[in-house]
Design a protein around this motif. Structure first.
Motif, PDB file in Angstrom:
ATOM      1  N   LEU A 548       0.833  -1.198   0.000  1.00  0.00           N
ATOM      2  CA  LEU A 548       0.000   0.000   0.000  1.00  0.00           C
ATOM      3  C   LEU A 548       0.869   1.249   0.000  1.00  0.00           C
ATOM      4  N   ASN A 549       0.606   2.146  -0.950  1.00  0.00           N
ATOM      5  CA  ASN A 549       1.297   3.432  -1.001  1.00  0.00           C
ATOM      6  C   ASN A 549       0.292   4.555  -0.789  1.00  0.00           C
ATOM      7  N   TYR A 550       0.480   5.281   0.295  1.00  0.00           N
ATOM      8  CA  TYR A 550      -0.294   6.506   0.554  1.00  0.00           C
ATOM      9  C   TYR A 550       0.662   7.462   1.252  1.00  0.00           C
ATOM     10  N   ASP A 551       0.632   8.708   0.856  1.00  0.00           N
ATOM     11  CA  ASP A 551       1.630   9.667   1.308  1.00  0.00           C
ATOM     12  C   ASP A 551       1.283  10.233   2.689  1.00  0.00           C
ATOM     13  N   TYR A 552       1.377   9.379   3.703  1.00  0.00           N
ATOM     14  CA  TYR A 552       1.180   9.839   5.082  1.00  0.00           C
ATOM     15  C   TYR A 552       2.389  10.652   5.530  1.00  0.00           C
ATOM     16  N   SER A 553       2.152  11.741   6.216  1.00  0.00           N
ATOM     17  CA  SER A 553       3.239  12.459   6.874  1.00  0.00           C
ATOM     18  C   SER A 553       3.574  11.735   8.176  1.00  0.00           C
ATOM     19  N   ARG A 554       4.713  12.051   8.733  1.00  0.00           N
ATOM     20  CA  ARG A 554       5.074  11.421  10.014  1.00  0.00           C
ATOM     21  C   ARG A 554       4.083  11.806  11.105  1.00  0.00           C
ATOM     22  N   GLU A 555       3.595  13.031  11.076  1.00  0.00           N
ATOM     23  CA  GLU A 555       2.605  13.467  12.067  1.00  0.00           C
ATOM     24  C   GLU A 555       1.319  12.655  11.934  1.00  0.00           C
ATOM     25  N   GLU A 556       0.910  12.380  10.690  1.00  0.00           N
ATOM     26  CA  GLU A 556      -0.306  11.580  10.484  1.00  0.00           C
ATOM     27  C   GLU A 556      -0.125  10.150  10.962  1.00  0.00           C
TER      28      GLU A 556
END
Length: 880
Positions: A548-556
């Motif tokens: 799975l590729n989704y551009d989560y930020s580290r904060e998210e």
């Protein structure tokens, strides 16, 4: 390399045999020099095949002496049959006939551990997949099902216990101190489910009353010195029998169920009808000799083999291409059992960790294959994580699509419709379709397409329309023989979180979790009534075996770690955060930059340690850094040295940053209490020992002293091995003399226990600090090491090559030369084992240029030898 290359067998070429076997009567006369096997088989012509004349009857057979052949009581002279090293060909004269074939075999010389062989002082068998042909000439294929009656004759003093499948129907004492026992299995089965055991064995016994009121005798056999280690396996068996009745309505069908523990075994265990033969490591456990992980593994394997009584025995495979029909389904069943017995979320995390770290690697390598392969050269090479673990994930997806009740309806129909038959994966899926009124036509691509699908997810939010849109695009990389892939049917379970971390409704009924059926290359799913932009929780419960590729930020990711109602995704967010930080550090190592750990990771771990709502085992899982093996899979070109340095640096920095909290957690959990291999107690021990593993990374004596004290005071093998492993991995100079003393004392105490010594071997072979190649060779000369025993070879060679990456992949290439030498040697004794040992070199193309050249050279050296079909297939595909 052989002049005549082994030939491939293709699924498309499957045909039923020309003859079926109605009954199989076998007599074994066990002798010290050789064993005489007499088989009386009743055949009839297969009426579904078109025959102008009676076709010849080819029977499989290997590595035996043919003594005599008779048809309908008439001895057949040698010029009226053909025999070679692979088969015996007879010419029947009627459409129903009886053969009597006498063969002589030498089990004591059988190092392949297939067919009938000796393990220590006992005789035992392993016939899956094609081992029965080393016992007698037979139609050794899974679609030929027969009723077996087996008589075993042996010296009564040396072999007082004589076992086979089914129920004992006769016992007699004979002349010259010999005796016989005859067993009858009333249920038709293929030859691969045949079993025989003879030895001087002790046993424990219990009873189980089935849901219809039948009393079944339960027995577990082992050598006398191990008899005190069988109680846990017996408890696990009774739990399994009850669970299978409660969850699947499946009742045991014979009067007796037996398990035998064997030291020499290629696999974990075997589900032979009514007589399961187990690798001793998968059945023997006592608190002072087995770790918590071993207790849980034994419970799962006992369940797995018992569940096969229906999903594999009563309904079996038509051909070996259908192997996942029984194995994938049964792995799913045992995983669900373990989840019910322990922590469901932790079990899911463990299974996905295995899948991602190893099966995904298999999917991306030269041996990549669908869970139902199109072809093979040697079937033993397809007892893989793809067939087993990915096969289980495919069954789990069906469960997700039709729901728990629908899945039970489907399995009821499957078992009722096909009881006593040899069937295909299509039959299983069809039963699910028919029971639930669903169309799984596209879903069946999971059975025929190899590789791990990739999901690329993007999203957008329309504040004015209060509409949230998720767009998912699927793709699948090319694999050998399959350049392009059609879209899969992928169930993607999702949830949405608001800014406060609360779950948002995703259906009109107010549910907070929804399964999206992804069927196209790209689909957009629209959620309405969203009064703020949500944060998606994707692939909950790991609802499909995909990347799975989704551009989560580290904060998210940290937000999901703290708030997601899906336990698996809380762990996965933690893993994603760690991977992101670790790969950043890998790049820093490669570029020669200063290493600095993002404080967000340490703070996230601090928060996890403080979260009292989490299962302690879950806390431990979240604190565990991704393995070096899994990190390697995130790189285009694997850099084992940079990965190792970055991961070691993060471990040390986490220990420094959380020292007080780790120490406080350890001390809180390090209390004296009665040992129980139960989920809550296991969770406490695993978290305590995870904290200790970090503390030994400190550049002072705190962690070393903790490990030293725990090792001295431990009352169970879990704490003993955890402390020993920590000492072996400790960085502080004070650890070295303690380690040497502890290892020597351990070996002296446990030298007579094979399974415990395997842990001792593995602890040293797997450590970057102690597991240099010189040490590996030294371990293989130890008096407790046996180069013919699969467990010993796995504990040293497989652990060194598969886990101790920084030493195995030393730039000198010495690790590759060592493995090549061992593969060549073992291939002459046990081809199955050799084919498993070679795996770490099969993905040589993923490494830097120098390592590629060195591994390729080692593989070509192996290829130059006269190889078994097992090794030939793996090496030729790897070099292609």
């Amino acid at each position: 390399m052989k002049d005549a290359q082994p030939r491939a067998i293709y699924l498309k070429d499957y045909q039923q045999p020309d003859y079926w076997i109605d009954t199989s009567a076998l007599t074994f006369e066990l002798g010290e020099e050789s064993t005489l096997v007499t088989s009386t088989l009743n055949f009839h012509l297969n009426d579904s095949r078109q025959h102008d004349t009676l076709p010849p009857l080819p029977l499989h057979g290997q590595e035996m002496e043919l003594v005599s052949v008779a048809i309908d009581g008439e001895v057949i002279p040698a010029d009226q049959y053909q025999v070679d090293k692979e088969q015996l060909v007879l010419q029947p004269k009627s459409d129903r006939f009886e053969t009597t074939i006498v063969t002589r075999i030498k089990p004591q010389e059988n190092t392949s551990l297939e067919g009938l062989y000796r393990s220590s002082s006992m005789y035992c068998t392993q016939c899956e997949a094609e081992g029965f042909r080393k016992i007698t000439y037979y139609l050794d294929r899974p679609d030929v099902m027969s009723v077996f009656t087996t008589t075993v004759i042996a010296d009564k003093e040396k072999y007082p216990v004589l076992l086979s499948n089914g129920n004992a129907v006769d016992r007699q004492d004979l002349d010259n101190g010999r005796h016989l026992v005859t067993w009858n299995d009333p249920f038709k089965k293929p030859a691969y489910l045949f079993a025989l055991v003879a030895g001087n064995l002790d046993f424990i016994e219990d009873k189980f009353t089935t849901m219809s009121g039948r009393e079944v005798t339960l027995q577990i056999f082992t050598e006398s010195h191990n008899i005190t280690k069988c109680d846990h396996a017996m408890r696990s068996l009774k739990k399994s029998m009850k669970w299978d009745e409660d969850v699947y309505g499946r009742e045991y069908d014979l009067d007796i169920f037996m398990i035998v523990a064997v030291d020499d075994f290629n696999m974990g265990a075997m589900e032979n009808k009514g007589l399961n033969i187990f690798n001793s490591s998968a059945v023997l456990a006592r608190q002072d000799t087995a770790t918590d992980a071993a207790f849980q593994r034994i419970e799962a394997i006992v369940a797995h083999e018992y569940f096969h009584n229906w999903s594999g025995n009563r309904v079996t495979c038509r051909d070996w291409f259908q192997l996942s029909l029984k194995e994938g389904f049964t792995v799913f069943r045992d995983a669900e059992f373990s989840a019910d017995m322990n922590s469901r979320t932790v079990k899911r995390v463990e299974d996905v960790n295995l899948l991602r770290s190893h099966q995904f690697v298999e999917d991306a390598g030269p041996m990549a294959h669908p869970i139902r392969p199109d072809s093979f050269i040697e079937i033993n090479n397809f007892y893989t994580l793809t067939v087993y673990e990915k096969g289980a994930e495919v069954v789990r997806m069906i469960h997700n699509i039709v729901g728990k009740d629908g899945f039970r309806k489907g399995t009821d129909l499957y078992f009722d419709r096909h009881d006593g038959q040899a069937v295909t994966t299509e039959d299983f899926v069809t039963a699910m379709e028919d029971a639930n009124g669903v169309d799984l036509t596209q879903f069946k691509r999971w059975y025929s397409q190899a590789g791990t699908p990739v999901l690329d997810v993007t999203d957008d939010y329309d504040e004015e329309k209060q509409e949230y849109r998720l767009t998912i695009r699927q793709s699948c990389p090319a694999t050998p023989g399959q350049k392009t892939k059609l879209p899969f049917h992928i169930p993607v379970e999702v949830g949405l979180l608001d800014g406060e971390g609360e779950p948002m409704p995703v259906t009109s009924e107010g549910k907070t979790t929804l399964i999206l059926d992804l069927k196209d290359e790209e689909q957009t799913f629209v959620f309405t009534g969203m009064d703020e932009r949500p944060l998606p929780s994707l692939l909950r419960g790991f609802s499909a075996p995909v990347r799975l590729n989704y551009d989560y930020s580290r904060e998210e990711l940290i937000f999901l770690m703290s708030n997601d109602e899906d336990g698996f995704n809380r762990w996965d967010s933690c893993q994603r955060l760690a991977i992101d930080v670790l790969l950043e550090l890998v790049a820093a190592v490669q570029e020669g930059r200063e290493l600095v750990v993002d404080e967000s990771l340490i703070n996230a771990y601090r928060q996890v340690l403080s979260d009292t709502s989490l299962d302690k085992a879950m806390v431990a899982e979240m604190l565990n850094l991704p393995s070096e093996t899994y990190l390697a899979e995130q790189m285009d070109v694997i850099d084992v040295d940079a990965i190792h340095r970055a991961r070691e640096f993060v471990k040390q920095q986490v220990a420094v940053g959380l020292q007080d909290q780790l120490l406080a957690t350890y001390q809180r959990l390090n209390i004296e209490k009665l040992y129980r291999p139960e989920a809550e107690d296991i969770a406490e021990r695993v978290l305590k020992n995870t904290c200790m593993a970090y503390l030994v990374e400190l550049d002072d004596v705190v962690g070393v002293e903790l490990a030293k004290s725990q090792y001295a005071a431990a009352t169970n093998m879990t704490d003993t091995m955890a402390a020993l492993n920590c000492l072996i991995h400790a960085t502080h100079e004070s650890a070295a003399p303690i380690v040497g003393k502890a290892l020597a004392e351990f070996a002296e105490k446990w030298i007579g226990d094979n399974n415990v010594m395997d842990m001792w071997f593995a602890a040293q072979a797997g450590s970057p600090r102690t597991g240099k190649l010189e040490k590996i060779k030294e371990l293989m000369e130890h008096k407790a090491f046996d180069k013919k025993n699969p467990n010993k070879m796995r504990s040293v060679v497989s652990v060194f090559c598969g886990r101790n990456l920084v030493n195995f992949h030393d730039l000198s290439g010495s690790g590759y030369e060592f493995l090549a030498d061992e593969v060549i040697r073992v291939d002459t004794l046990n081809p199955q084992l050799a084919a498993r040992l070679i795996n770490p070199m099969t993905r040589w193309k993923r490494y830097d240029e120098k390592r590629r050249e060195l591994m390729q050279k080692a593989l070509k050296r192996i290829q130059s030898h006269d190889l078994s079909a097992d090794i030939f297939e793996v090496v030729s595909k790897s070099l292609a």
